[in-house]
Design a protein around this motif. Structure first.
Motif, PDB file in Angstrom:
ATOM      1  N   LYS A 318       0.837  -1.208   0.000  1.00  0.00           N
ATOM      2  CA  LYS A 318       0.000   0.000   0.000  1.00  0.00           C
ATOM      3  C   LYS A 318       0.872   1.259   0.000  1.00  0.00           C
ATOM      4  O   LYS A 318       0.698   2.175   0.806  1.00  0.00           O
ATOM      5  CB  LYS A 318      -0.955   0.012   1.186  1.00  0.00           C
ATOM      6  CG  LYS A 318      -1.907  -1.186   1.214  1.00  0.00           C
ATOM      7  CD  LYS A 318      -2.957  -1.051   2.273  1.00  0.00           C
ATOM      8  CE  LYS A 318      -3.833  -2.292   2.343  1.00  0.00           C
ATOM      9  NZ  LYS A 318      -4.526  -2.574   1.080  1.00  0.00           N
ATOM     10  N   MET A 320       0.942   3.621  -2.112  1.00  0.00           N
ATOM     11  CA  MET A 320       0.182   4.825  -2.470  1.00  0.00           C
ATOM     12  C   MET A 320      -0.309   5.538  -1.218  1.00  0.00           C
ATOM     13  O   MET A 320      -0.122   6.759  -1.051  1.00  0.00           O
ATOM     14  CB  MET A 320      -1.010   4.435  -3.345  1.00  0.00           C
ATOM     15  CG  MET A 320      -2.019   5.560  -3.582  1.00  0.00           C
ATOM     16  SD  MET A 320      -1.502   6.729  -4.820  1.00  0.00           S
ATOM     17  CE  MET A 320      -1.941   5.806  -6.306  1.00  0.00           C
ATOM     18  N   SER A 323       2.582   7.076   0.888  1.00  0.00           N
ATOM     19  CA  SER A 323       3.130   8.299   0.298  1.00  0.00           C
ATOM     20  C   SER A 323       2.194   9.480   0.503  1.00  0.00           C
ATOM     21  O   SER A 323       2.635  10.609   0.751  1.00  0.00           O
ATOM     22  CB  SER A 323       3.394   8.092  -1.197  1.00  0.00           C
ATOM     23  OG  SER A 323       2.190   7.811  -1.900  1.00  0.00           O
ATOM     24  N   TYR A 379       6.109   8.061  -4.064  1.00  0.00           N
ATOM     25  CA  TYR A 379       5.313   7.141  -4.882  1.00  0.00           C
ATOM     26  C   TYR A 379       6.097   6.689  -6.115  1.00  0.00           C
ATOM     27  O   TYR A 379       6.033   5.527  -6.514  1.00  0.00           O
ATOM     28  CB  TYR A 379       4.013   7.826  -5.286  1.00  0.00           C
ATOM     29  CG  TYR A 379       3.075   6.924  -6.058  1.00  0.00           C
ATOM     30  CD1 TYR A 379       2.549   5.775  -5.471  1.00  0.00           C
ATOM     31  CD2 TYR A 379       2.731   7.217  -7.375  1.00  0.00           C
ATOM     32  CE1 TYR A 379       1.687   4.946  -6.176  1.00  0.00           C
ATOM     33  CE2 TYR A 379       1.874   6.396  -8.088  1.00  0.00           C
ATOM     34  CZ  TYR A 379       1.352   5.255  -7.487  1.00  0.00           C
ATOM     35  OH  TYR A 379       0.512   4.428  -8.172  1.00  0.00           O
ATOM     36  N   LYS A 380       6.842   7.600  -6.710  1.00  0.00           N
ATOM     37  CA  LYS A 380       7.670   7.220  -7.853  1.00  0.00           C
ATOM     38  C   LYS A 380       8.777   6.260  -7.428  1.00  0.00           C
ATOM     39  O   LYS A 380       9.127   5.328  -8.146  1.00  0.00           O
ATOM     40  CB  LYS A 380       8.266   8.468  -8.501  1.00  0.00           C
ATOM     41  CG  LYS A 380       9.020   8.162  -9.788  1.00  0.00           C
ATOM     42  CD  LYS A 380       9.552   9.417 -10.427  1.00  0.00           C
ATOM     43  CE  LYS A 380      10.291   9.085 -11.727  1.00  0.00           C
ATOM     44  NZ  LYS A 380      10.871  10.297 -12.363  1.00  0.00           N
ATOM     45  N   GLY A 384       5.351   3.351  -8.473  1.00  0.00           N
ATOM     46  CA  GLY A 384       3.958   3.605  -8.808  1.00  0.00           C
ATOM     47  C   GLY A 384       3.793   4.328 -10.128  1.00  0.00           C
ATOM     48  O   GLY A 384       4.632   5.141 -10.516  1.00  0.00           O
ATOM     49  N   GLU A 385       2.686   4.036 -10.837  1.00  0.00           N
ATOM     50  CA  GLU A 385       2.431   4.646 -12.140  1.00  0.00           C
ATOM     51  C   GLU A 385       1.158   5.482 -12.167  1.00  0.00           C
ATOM     52  O   GLU A 385       0.927   6.230 -13.104  1.00  0.00           O
ATOM     53  CB  GLU A 385       2.348   3.552 -13.207  1.00  0.00           C
ATOM     54  CG  GLU A 385       3.654   2.761 -13.361  1.00  0.00           C
ATOM     55  CD  GLU A 385       3.537   1.654 -14.401  1.00  0.00           C
ATOM     56  OE1 GLU A 385       2.406   1.443 -14.892  1.00  0.00           O
ATOM     57  OE2 GLU A 385       4.562   1.029 -14.702  1.00  0.00           O
ATOM     58  N   LYS A 386       0.309   5.373 -11.151  1.00  0.00           N
ATOM     59  CA  LYS A 386      -0.957   6.116 -11.132  1.00  0.00           C
ATOM     60  C   LYS A 386      -0.724   7.487 -10.513  1.00  0.00           C
ATOM     61  O   LYS A 386      -1.188   7.798  -9.412  1.00  0.00           O
ATOM     62  CB  LYS A 386      -2.008   5.336 -10.350  1.00  0.00           C
ATOM     63  CG  LYS A 386      -2.322   3.973 -10.946  1.00  0.00           C
ATOM     64  CD  LYS A 386      -3.350   3.231 -10.100  1.00  0.00           C
ATOM     65  CE  LYS A 386      -3.653   1.855 -10.677  1.00  0.00           C
ATOM     66  NZ  LYS A 386      -4.644   1.107  -9.861  1.00  0.00           N
ATOM     67  N   TRP A 387      -0.015   8.333 -11.209  1.00  0.00           N
ATOM     68  CA  TRP A 387       0.390   9.614 -10.632  1.00  0.00           C
ATOM     69  C   TRP A 387      -0.796  10.546 -10.415  1.00  0.00           C
ATOM     70  O   TRP A 387      -0.807  11.335  -9.475  1.00  0.00           O
ATOM     71  CB  TRP A 387       1.454  10.263 -11.530  1.00  0.00           C
ATOM     72  CG  TRP A 387       0.961  10.684 -12.882  1.00  0.00           C
ATOM     73  CD1 TRP A 387       0.950   9.956 -14.016  1.00  0.00           C
ATOM     74  CD2 TRP A 387       0.413  11.963 -13.219  1.00  0.00           C
ATOM     75  NE1 TRP A 387       0.417  10.672 -15.053  1.00  0.00           N
ATOM     76  CE2 TRP A 387       0.084  11.933 -14.592  1.00  0.00           C
ATOM     77  CE3 TRP A 387       0.165  13.136 -12.505  1.00  0.00           C
ATOM     78  CZ2 TRP A 387      -0.485  13.005 -15.264  1.00  0.00           C
ATOM     79  CZ3 TRP A 387      -0.391  14.213 -13.178  1.00  0.00           C
ATOM     80  CH2 TRP A 387      -0.709  14.139 -14.531  1.00  0.00           C
ATOM     81  N   ASN A 390      -2.428   9.579  -7.211  1.00  0.00           N
ATOM     82  CA  ASN A 390      -1.574   9.980  -6.097  1.00  0.00           C
ATOM     83  C   ASN A 390      -1.731  11.453  -5.761  1.00  0.00           C
ATOM     84  O   ASN A 390      -1.888  11.835  -4.588  1.00  0.00           O
ATOM     85  CB  ASN A 390      -0.118   9.656  -6.436  1.00  0.00           C
ATOM     86  CG  ASN A 390       0.854  10.189  -5.400  1.00  0.00           C
ATOM     87  OD1 ASN A 390       1.461  11.242  -5.573  1.00  0.00           O
ATOM     88  ND2 ASN A 390       0.988   9.475  -4.292  1.00  0.00           N
ATOM     89  N   TRP A 456      14.413   3.363  -6.587  1.00  0.00           N
ATOM     90  CA  TRP A 456      13.489   2.851  -5.563  1.00  0.00           C
ATOM     91  C   TRP A 456      14.226   2.010  -4.540  1.00  0.00           C
ATOM     92  O   TRP A 456      15.009   1.148  -4.850  1.00  0.00           O
ATOM     93  CB  TRP A 456      12.345   2.076  -6.212  1.00  0.00           C
ATOM     94  CG  TRP A 456      12.756   0.811  -6.899  1.00  0.00           C
ATOM     95  CD1 TRP A 456      13.160   0.656  -8.187  1.00  0.00           C
ATOM     96  CD2 TRP A 456      12.807  -0.490  -6.306  1.00  0.00           C
ATOM     97  NE1 TRP A 456      13.462  -0.637  -8.435  1.00  0.00           N
ATOM     98  CE2 TRP A 456      13.246  -1.373  -7.295  1.00  0.00           C
ATOM     99  CE3 TRP A 456      12.522  -0.979  -5.031  1.00  0.00           C
ATOM    100  CZ2 TRP A 456      13.410  -2.724  -7.070  1.00  0.00           C
ATOM    101  CZ3 TRP A 456      12.686  -2.335  -4.806  1.00  0.00           C
ATOM    102  CH2 TRP A 456      13.130  -3.187  -5.816  1.00  0.00           C
TER     103      TRP A 456
END
Length: 602
Positions: A318, A320, A323, A379-380, A384-387, A390, A456
């Motif tokens: 989790k 997301m 962050s 998040y990056k 994560g890709e769902k910016w 976020n 990361w």
């Protein structure tokens, strides 16, 4: 005088800089400029009337200012002036309801809070050890119970002795002290003190009032006959040029919580910090050194934290949500630090009503960029890709929870007809600040956070016992200050010792950080690399202890009755707990993240 001693050097430095850059003129802090008063017919541009206006902080705190029917003109003494008469008819149900409400207010020790020239009208009375206590408010009345026990203010007068009887304070003797500018080059006078003495006097005729002696104004516990209460007041003016306008709050603040207790709180917190620092130093300088020496041996089998050194940089579960919490925690942390720093310099003193809340809200709105940046960068880092999700969650999730809770509390106040209810226009203004300024700034910060390339990495371990224990020591540093803060919010006391609060704030940060470092090391030695959420929850769990203490305070210190009042207390407490959770949870987690992403390796 005590506050000057504590912050004398800082104040001297600030005024020296101001004098250097503005040597030709003096200035006053916003909202704290003195107002000069003149007698009727002798006024001018430099002798003006002041009518306090409400700022955003006062409205959010439910502090509404209304003009009273007590008319006061400068240097015009008044003796036993009638204000109004309130009549209650036995057979009138509306009058019965109003009188019951008045009795309930006296039974619960409800207070009047009056303001003259932006300073409270205080009730000063003697307490034990020859001390004088000045309360920035006075009760509407008091009660002698059916068993003859005098409650609250009824103990001040031996004539209040009739069983099952309420005594209304329907008369006040007001004394206003002023500093004349006749010998100092400015016109008029400035008010430096306003005190009163409440009395209970039974008047028989509004046109022929006498405020000397007489029997008390009794309200029987049983409403068996018609009742009339005549309200009166007297005013006297006194010149005292030994009290400067800048020191006019001193006689009030000296009655506030004692500095000895505050120093005890600081010393208690420092002992905890030294204890934790010693443990962390022992681990880092001794235990860790031995571990590294042993692990460097050629044939040594890897164990402990060395066993998981390749896993500590894995993204957390989790990521997301974590962050988002860290981004919001950063925003609250910076807001708190700047607000307390300004309060220590005197910009947010109690004399500047509502300034503390106004400053905090404005700073929070303007600090959307750091929140967006921290959340996006983390998040990056987690891959994560769902910016878009976020950024929207960072801007809307936690503030949305707070606003929904706040709106629900305000809805209850509207239903109850309370003057503390916030006008609809103010709610719209808050939404405009949120969506018009904070949200766009969060997007700006997120843009730079996603744009910055990072590698990361990660670091977090196991559940409940460590988290529960991790919050105990930070809470031990703040619980005494928490008592005074809760008193200022719920018990009509004034909080002004921001220097002590700032020291406790710094100690809290150190304690949270050291407790988190210590527990993270123990968990890594147990070969558990899930550190992300644990580092956040270890110090963030302090908020749970805050909530438990608030529950204890509710049942042990307050006399709140009714479902609406109870819901309001716990509703506003939940807002405080959420904000404190985000603030303390962020205290170290992002710092550890910065270290790891810049190449720190165990």
């Amino acid at each position: 005088m005590k506050r000057r001693i504590h912050f004398g050097f800082v104040t001297l430095l600030v005024y020296s800089l101001v004098s250097y850059f503005c040597s030709c003129s003096a200035f006053y802090l916003p909202g704290l400029a003195p107002v000069s008063f003149c007698e009727d017919g002798k006024g001018g541009e430099d002798c003006q009337e002041s009518r306090p206006s409400e700022n955003l902080g006062q409205v959010l705190f439910g502090e509404r200012i209304e003009s009273s029917p007590y008319k006061v003109s400068f240097k015009q003494d008044v003796k036993c002036q009638a204000v109004c008469t309130k009549s209650y008819k036995k057979g009138n149900q509306e009058d019965v309801t109003k009188l019951d409400f008045l009795k309930m207010g006296m039974q619960l020790n409800y207070q009047h809070h009056w303001i003259i020239d932006n300073m409270p009208v205080t009730w000063c009375y003697d307490v034990e050890d020859g001390q004088k206590y000045c309360n920035p408010g006075f009760p509407i009345g008091c009660l002698v119970t059916s068993d003859g026990r005098a409650k609250d203010a009824c103990v001040i007068n031996s004539e209040f002795n009739k069983k099952n009887t309420f005594y209304v304070f329907n008369h006040v003797d007001i004394k206003i002290t002023y500093h004349s500018g006749a010998s100092e080059g400015w016109r008029g006078a400035r008010l430096v003190a306003a005190t009163l003495e409440p009395k209970s006097i039974k008047h028989t005729d509004e046109k022929k009032t006498s405020c000397e002696g007489g029997t008390p104004m009794e309200v029987p516990g049983e409403f068996n006959e018609d009742l009339s209460i005549i309200y009166t007041y007297s005013v006297t003016f006194e010149e005292n040029n030994s009290i400067k306008w800048a020191s006019r709050w001193d006689y009030i603040l000296v009655s506030m919580p004692h500095t000895n207790i505050q120093w005890f709180s600081i010393m208690n917190s420092l002992v905890i910090v030294l204890f934790l620092s010693g443990m962390v130093a022992m681990i880092m300088l001794r235990t860790l050194h031995k571990d590294i020496a042993r692990y460097n041996q050629v044939d040594q089998e890897e164990s402990g934290w060395k066993q998981v050194h390749g896993d500590v940089f894995r993204p957390p579960r989790k990521g997301m949500l974590l962050s988002v919490f860290l981004g919001q925690g950063t925003q609250i942390f910076i807001m708190t630090f700047i607000t307390l720093f300004l309060a220590c310099l005197g910009f947010l003193s109690p004399a500047n009503r509502g300034a503390l809340m106004t400053c905090a809200v404005v700073l929070w709105v303007l600090l959307g960029t750091p929140a967006g940046y921290v959340s996006a960068r983390l998040y990056k880092t987690f891959g994560g890709e769902k910016w878009k999700t976020n950024v929207l969650l960072t801007a809307l999730l936690c503030p949305g929870i707070v606003f929904a809770d706040f709106f629900l509390m305000n809805l209850i106040l509207w239903v109850e007809g309370s003057s503390a209810a916030i006008p609809f226009g103010t709610l719209v203004a808050i939404l405009a600040l949120w969506f018009g300024i904070s949200v766009p700034l969060t997007f700006v910060g997120a843009y730079f956070g996603f744009k910055k390339p990072v590698s990361w990495q990660s670091f977090f371990t196991k559940p409940i016992p460590g988290i529960v224990m991790g919050g105990i020591l930070p809470f031990g540093c703040i619980f005494i200050q928490l008592f005074f803060i809760l008193n200022s919010i719920w018990s009509h006391q004034m909080y002004y010792m921001f220097g002590f609060l700032f020291l406790v704030f710094i100690i809290l940060l150190i304690t949270c950080s050291e407790a988190t470092v210590l527990l993270c090391y123990f968990h890594l030695c147990a070969e558990d690399y899930h550190w992300w959420w644990r580092s956040f929850l270890t110090s963030g769990f302090t908020a749970v202890y805050l909530f438990v203490y608030a529950v204890h305070y509710f049942f042990s210190k307050l006399q709140i009755i009714g479902a609406a009042s109870t819901i309001l207390y716990f509703g506003y407490t939940m807002i405080m707990v959420l904000i404190f959770f985000l603030f303390t949870g962020e205290a170290l987690t992002y710092f550890l993240f910065v270290i790891t992403t810049n190449g720190f390796q165990l």
